[in-house]
Design an enzyme around this catalytic site. Structure first.
Site, short mmCIF file in Angstrom:
data_model
loop_
_atom_site.label_atom_id
_atom_site.label_comp_id
_atom_site.label_asym_id
_atom_site.label_seq_id
_atom_site.Cartn_x
_atom_site.Cartn_y
_atom_site.Cartn_z
N SER A 220 145.45 77.02 19.90
CA SER A 220 146.68 77.70 19.48
C SER A 220 146.94 77.62 17.98
O SER A 220 147.29 78.63 17.37
CB SER A 220 147.88 77.16 20.26
OG SER A 220 147.74 77.50 21.61
N LYS A 267 155.16 70.98 31.11
CA LYS A 267 155.75 72.29 31.42
C LYS A 267 156.97 72.19 32.35
O LYS A 267 157.86 73.03 32.28
CB LYS A 267 154.70 73.22 32.02
CG LYS A 267 153.68 73.67 30.99
CD LYS A 267 152.70 74.66 31.58
CE LYS A 267 151.61 74.95 30.57
NZ LYS A 267 150.63 75.93 31.04
N ASP A 303 152.76 82.21 30.88
CA ASP A 303 151.49 82.03 31.59
C ASP A 303 151.29 83.14 32.62
O ASP A 303 150.19 83.66 32.79
CB ASP A 303 151.47 80.67 32.31
CG ASP A 303 151.16 79.52 31.35
OD1 ASP A 303 150.59 79.78 30.28
OD2 ASP A 303 151.49 78.37 31.69
P1 NAP Z 1 148.15 70.74 37.43
O1 NAP Z 1 149.60 71.06 37.53
O2 NAP Z 1 147.70 69.37 37.14
O3 NAP Z 1 147.49 71.21 38.83
C1 NAP Z 1 146.14 71.05 39.06
C2 NAP Z 1 145.77 71.54 40.48
O4 NAP Z 1 144.36 71.45 40.59
C3 NAP Z 1 146.38 70.71 41.59
O5 NAP Z 1 146.76 71.57 42.64
C4 NAP Z 1 145.21 69.83 42.03
O6 NAP Z 1 145.18 69.58 43.41
C5 NAP Z 1 144.01 70.70 41.75
N1 NAP Z 1 142.84 69.87 41.49
C6 NAP Z 1 142.68 69.00 40.45
N2 NAP Z 1 141.46 68.44 40.53
C7 NAP Z 1 140.87 68.95 41.64
C8 NAP Z 1 139.61 68.72 42.27
N3 NAP Z 1 138.71 67.88 41.76
N4 NAP Z 1 139.33 69.41 43.40
C9 NAP Z 1 140.22 70.25 43.93
N5 NAP Z 1 141.43 70.52 43.38
C10 NAP Z 1 141.74 69.86 42.25
O7 NAP Z 1 147.45 71.65 36.33
P2 NAP Z 1 147.91 73.11 35.83
O8 NAP Z 1 148.89 73.01 34.73
O9 NAP Z 1 148.27 73.92 37.04
O10 NAP Z 1 146.55 73.66 35.19
C11 NAP Z 1 145.40 73.92 35.97
C12 NAP Z 1 144.30 74.47 35.08
O11 NAP Z 1 144.65 75.78 34.62
C13 NAP Z 1 144.10 73.67 33.78
O12 NAP Z 1 143.18 72.65 33.96
C14 NAP Z 1 143.61 74.69 32.81
O13 NAP Z 1 142.19 74.67 32.78
C15 NAP Z 1 144.05 76.03 33.38
N6 NAP Z 1 145.02 76.69 32.47
C16 NAP Z 1 144.53 77.67 31.67
C17 NAP Z 1 145.37 78.34 30.80
C18 NAP Z 1 144.80 79.45 29.94
O14 NAP Z 1 145.48 79.90 29.00
N7 NAP Z 1 143.63 79.95 30.26
C19 NAP Z 1 146.72 78.02 30.74
C20 NAP Z 1 147.21 77.00 31.58
C21 NAP Z 1 146.33 76.35 32.44
P3 NAP Z 1 146.07 68.40 44.10
O15 NAP Z 1 147.39 69.07 44.38
O16 NAP Z 1 145.32 68.07 45.32
O17 NAP Z 1 146.16 67.29 43.10
#
Ligand code: NAP
Length: 459
Positions: A220, A267, A303
């Site tokens: 960013s 967030k 997002d």
């Molecule tokens: P979060 O709130 O921590 O949620 C992560 C989710 O992934 C949870 O549901 C978790 O499951 C699941 N998970 C984590 N490790 C796992 C594994 N080994 N196997 C299966 N499921 C797993 O994270 P978030 O904020 O939603 O972000 C998720 C991802 O989105 C980030 O890592 C990032 O790469 C991506 N993102 C990208 C952008 C972009 O601009 N491109 C923006 C924001 C986010 P449980 O419920 O079982 O723990």
């Protein structure tokens, strides 16, 4: 530096502008007066003869013709609704929004000879237009000043004070600077920040930043600083990597930080610390954008816009969202807004059910993927994010014709995308989400619509 005053009719832009210009020894340009000069007619006559559309065309031309040097400009009440005007007004400028309540404005406008835009009584028109225009006013302004109970001289004094001392809260600058001083950052970045925050060398600049832990490797800052340079905006954007979002928001108030991009793990935690939250962010349950004007911190979520934009052609499709965290909530909101039939699949079933219940969609375990055979898959888990090389889906899960969108963007080609590509699927990389959410975020902070091609070039 050009100083631009905006605001609804009756907020005192023209009177304050004249006083401020005299005080600063700068030329004063009133855009309405400029339009009248160029049209050879008074504005009520322009409205009568050419309608509002004709007036807006003249206004756009007049704003485009404004000189760029040191001056004070008063822009018409509706000018900032058009992002093209905002871009022109903001170049090399600081923009001040003058505000007052509906009752005060109705009383001040009551005697004007300008025709009503809606044909309704003054008080109704003021209320309606204020509500409609306020988001555009807030996006386009760097500072908001209440003119409610201040004389035009006092308002001009407040603006001159901000120009001289910067946006920090009186008496709080040192506390804010102390906090920023404790954030680890490389010496080059610290050197960039010093003139911005210390207001050295008459630097009339402001700060924006990303709030996260960790966030020092975010893309960013590079994108935002390139955008600020491209549009000639007086801001610097930095990474505020710190474990306590309360302290970051406190410093944002102390230093008058214009905007924060909010990322993991803040967030949701940031929401109770804000003064207002946009309905979309409230529905998703997460804020990734905070914008400050006049000491009020407002939260938004962009997002979902970043997830929606690349799949808009799939309206009504059957979709699976993998994951049940913040990004998954934004994904479900985005896909539902396109009328898709959504199923949430997550490692922890209870979290999937909780998310699915909020939006009235289906849910299941990750193992049920093959029974769904979706048109679209969105990976909203960190699985596949470097250095992890794994994927939640195998080639046998995917079919030709499916679209696979991985929100993970480091690396750009994730293991899931490689598998999907070789299975003949259409693939969408996480960088697409990053670009679209950042364009929307920049719009909330500046009122400027960045063309998609430019955002791609700068990323
Ligand atoms: P979060 O709130 O921590 O949620 C992560 C989710 O992934 C949870 O549901 C978790 O499951 C699941 N998970 C984590 N490790 C796992 C594994 N080994 N196997 C299966 N499921 C797993 O994270 P978030 O904020 O939603 O972000 C998720 C991802 O989105 C980030 O890592 C990032 O790469 C991506 N993102 C990208 C952008 C972009 O601009 N491109 C923006 C924001 C986010 P449980 O419920 O079982 O723990």
């Amino acid at each position: 530096m050009r100083v631009v005053l905006t605001g609804f009719r009756g907020t005192g832009k023209t009177t304050v502008g004249g006083i401020l210009a005299a005080r600063l020894g700068l030329p004063f340009i009133d855009v309405d007066r400029l339009i009248e000069e160029r049209a050879g007619r008074k504005i009520p006559r322009v409205f009568r003869e050419e309608g509002e559309a004709g007036f807006r065309r003249m206004e756009r031309d007049a704003i485009a013709s404004l000189p760029g040097g040191d001056s004070v400009v008063s822009a018409g009440g509706g000018a900032v609704i058009d992002p093209v005007n905002v871009e022109a007004l903001r170049r090399g400028s600081l923009v001040f929004l003058l505000q007052a309540g509906e009752g005060t404005l109705s009383a001040r406008i009551g005697t004007s000879d300008r025709p009503s835009l809606t044909g309704r009584p003054v008080a109704d028109e003021v209320g309606e237009l204020l509500r409609e225009r306020m988001p555009a006013y807030l996006r386009a302004a760097d500072h908001c000043i209440s003119t409610e109970s201040a004389t035009p001289e006092e308002v001009a004094g407040m603006i001159a004070g901000i120009l001289r001392d910067g946006p920090a809260l009186p008496g709080r600058r040192e506390a804010g600077l102390g906090f920023v001083g404790r954030i680890p950052m490389d010496p080059g970045e610290r050197e960039m920040l010093t003139p911005v925050l210390r207001r050295k060398g008459g630097f009339p600049s402001g700060l924006c930043g990303i709030a996260g832990y960790p966030c020092s490797h975010s893309r960013s800052p590079v994108l935002w600083n390139r955008l600020f340079a491209r549009y000639d905006l007086p801001y610097h954007y930095t990474a505020l990597e710190w474990p306590d979002i309360g302290e970051i928001v406190g410093a944002a108030r102390d230093l008058g930080i214009r905007a924060l991009s909010v990322t993991i793990p803040f967030k949701e935690k940031v929401m109770p610390l804000l003064d207002a939250i946009d309905p979309e962010a409230r529905a998703i349950g997460a804020v990734n954008t905070v914008v400050q004007c006049g000491g009020v911190l407002r939260g938004y979520n962009t997002d979902w816009v970043g997830i929606r934009a690349p799949v808009e052609d799939l309206e009504g499709a059957r979709a699976v969202v993998l994951g049940a965290g913040g990004a998954a909530a934004a994904a479900v909101y985005a896909l539902r807004s396109l009328g898709m039939e959504v199923t949430v699949l997550n490692r922890t079933g209870a979290k999937a059910v909780q998310l699915a219940d909020r939006f009235g969609v289906r849910t299941g375990p990750l193992s049920s993927f093959r029974t769904i055979r979706p048109d679209l898959v969105v990976n909203a888990t960190p699985v596949g994010m470097a250095p992890d090389r794994s994927s939640l889906l195998a080639a046998a899960d995917l079919e030709k014709g499916m679209t696979v969108f991985d929100l993970v963007y480091t690396p750009p080609e994730t293991p899931l995308l490689s598998i999907a590509r070789s299975a003949g699927c259409r693939v969408i990389a996480g960088t697409e989400m990053f670009i679209h959410q950042a364009r929307e975020q920049f719009f909330h902070v500046t009122g400027i619509r960045v063309p998609e091609a430019l955002a791609r070039e700068l990323v």
